[in-house]
Design a protein around this motif. Structure first.
Motif, mmCIF file in Angstrom:
data_model
loop_
_atom_site.group_PDB
_atom_site.id
_atom_site.type_symbol
_atom_site.label_atom_id
_atom_site.label_comp_id
_atom_site.label_asym_id
_atom_site.label_seq_id
_atom_site.Cartn_x
_atom_site.Cartn_y
_atom_site.Cartn_z
ATOM 1 N N LEU A 81 13.998 21.287 -21.745
ATOM 2 C CA LEU A 81 12.703 20.630 -21.557
ATOM 3 C C LEU A 81 12.010 20.228 -22.848
ATOM 4 C CD1 LEU A 81 11.341 23.041 -18.811
ATOM 5 C CD2 LEU A 81 12.434 20.817 -18.480
ATOM 6 N N GLY A 82 12.479 20.718 -23.974
ATOM 7 C CA GLY A 82 11.788 20.485 -25.232
ATOM 8 C C GLY A 82 10.758 21.582 -25.472
ATOM 9 N N ASP A 83 10.202 21.589 -26.642
ATOM 10 C CA ASP A 83 9.236 22.627 -27.021
ATOM 11 C C ASP A 83 7.830 22.146 -26.670
ATOM 12 O OD1 ASP A 83 7.881 24.751 -28.068
ATOM 13 O OD2 ASP A 83 8.799 24.636 -30.059
ATOM 14 N N VAL A 84 7.490 22.239 -25.403
ATOM 15 C CA VAL A 84 6.217 21.729 -24.892
ATOM 16 C C VAL A 84 5.016 22.399 -25.561
ATOM 17 C CG1 VAL A 84 4.797 21.416 -22.822
ATOM 18 C CG2 VAL A 84 7.267 21.025 -22.723
ATOM 19 N N PRO A 85 4.994 23.716 -25.730
ATOM 20 C CA PRO A 85 3.827 24.327 -26.382
ATOM 21 C C PRO A 85 3.604 23.803 -27.810
ATOM 22 C CG PRO A 85 5.089 26.012 -25.253
ATOM 23 C CD PRO A 85 5.909 24.755 -25.213
ATOM 24 N N THR A 86 4.665 23.646 -28.575
ATOM 25 C CA THR A 86 4.530 23.143 -29.939
ATOM 26 C C THR A 86 4.090 21.687 -29.938
ATOM 27 O OG1 THR A 86 6.180 24.682 -30.785
ATOM 28 C CG2 THR A 86 5.747 22.729 -32.114
ATOM 29 N N GLU A 87 4.673 20.877 -29.070
ATOM 30 C CA GLU A 87 4.287 19.469 -28.983
ATOM 31 C C GLU A 87 2.823 19.333 -28.564
ATOM 32 O OE1 GLU A 87 7.087 17.627 -26.350
ATOM 33 O OE2 GLU A 87 8.779 18.067 -27.668
ATOM 34 N N THR A 88 2.387 20.178 -27.639
ATOM 35 C CA THR A 88 0.998 20.150 -27.178
ATOM 36 C C THR A 88 0.053 20.544 -28.298
ATOM 37 O OG1 THR A 88 1.739 20.707 -24.946
ATOM 38 C CG2 THR A 88 -0.597 21.066 -25.447
ATOM 39 N N GLU A 118 -3.942 19.034 -32.422
ATOM 40 C CA GLU A 118 -4.374 19.029 -33.824
ATOM 41 C C GLU A 118 -4.557 17.604 -34.337
ATOM 42 O OE1 GLU A 118 -1.290 21.334 -35.644
ATOM 43 O OE2 GLU A 118 -2.217 23.250 -35.102
ATOM 44 N N ARG A 119 -3.648 16.698 -33.962
ATOM 45 C CA ARG A 119 -3.753 15.297 -34.381
ATOM 46 C C ARG A 119 -5.003 14.656 -33.799
ATOM 47 N NH1 ARG A 119 -2.492 11.219 -31.499
ATOM 48 N NH2 ARG A 119 -1.054 12.359 -30.169
#
Length: 56
Positions: free
Chosen positions: A21-28, A33-34
């Motif tokens: 699924l990918g690293d959803v928590p890190t991407e979120t 932050e952006r």
């Protein structure tokens, strides 16, 4: 009972989910932050000086 896992290691199922699924928590977190940085830039009123006082 002794375990070899440390706090920095993730359980095997977590690694499988990351691959699937990918690293959803890190991407979120990175997206949040952006957005926060962009919002601070857009809403930075310091360069305009103090707002004029309103007559009461």
């Amino acid at each position: 009972m002794a375990t070899t896992a440390t706090r920095t290691e993730h359980p095997p199922i977590y690694e499988g989910l990351l691959e699937e699924l990918g690293d959803v928590p890190t991407e979120t977190r990175e997206a949040a932050e952006r957005i926060l940085r962009e919002t601070r830039e857009v809403l930075d009123w310091r360069e305009l000086g103090e707002a004029p006082s309103r007559p009461e």
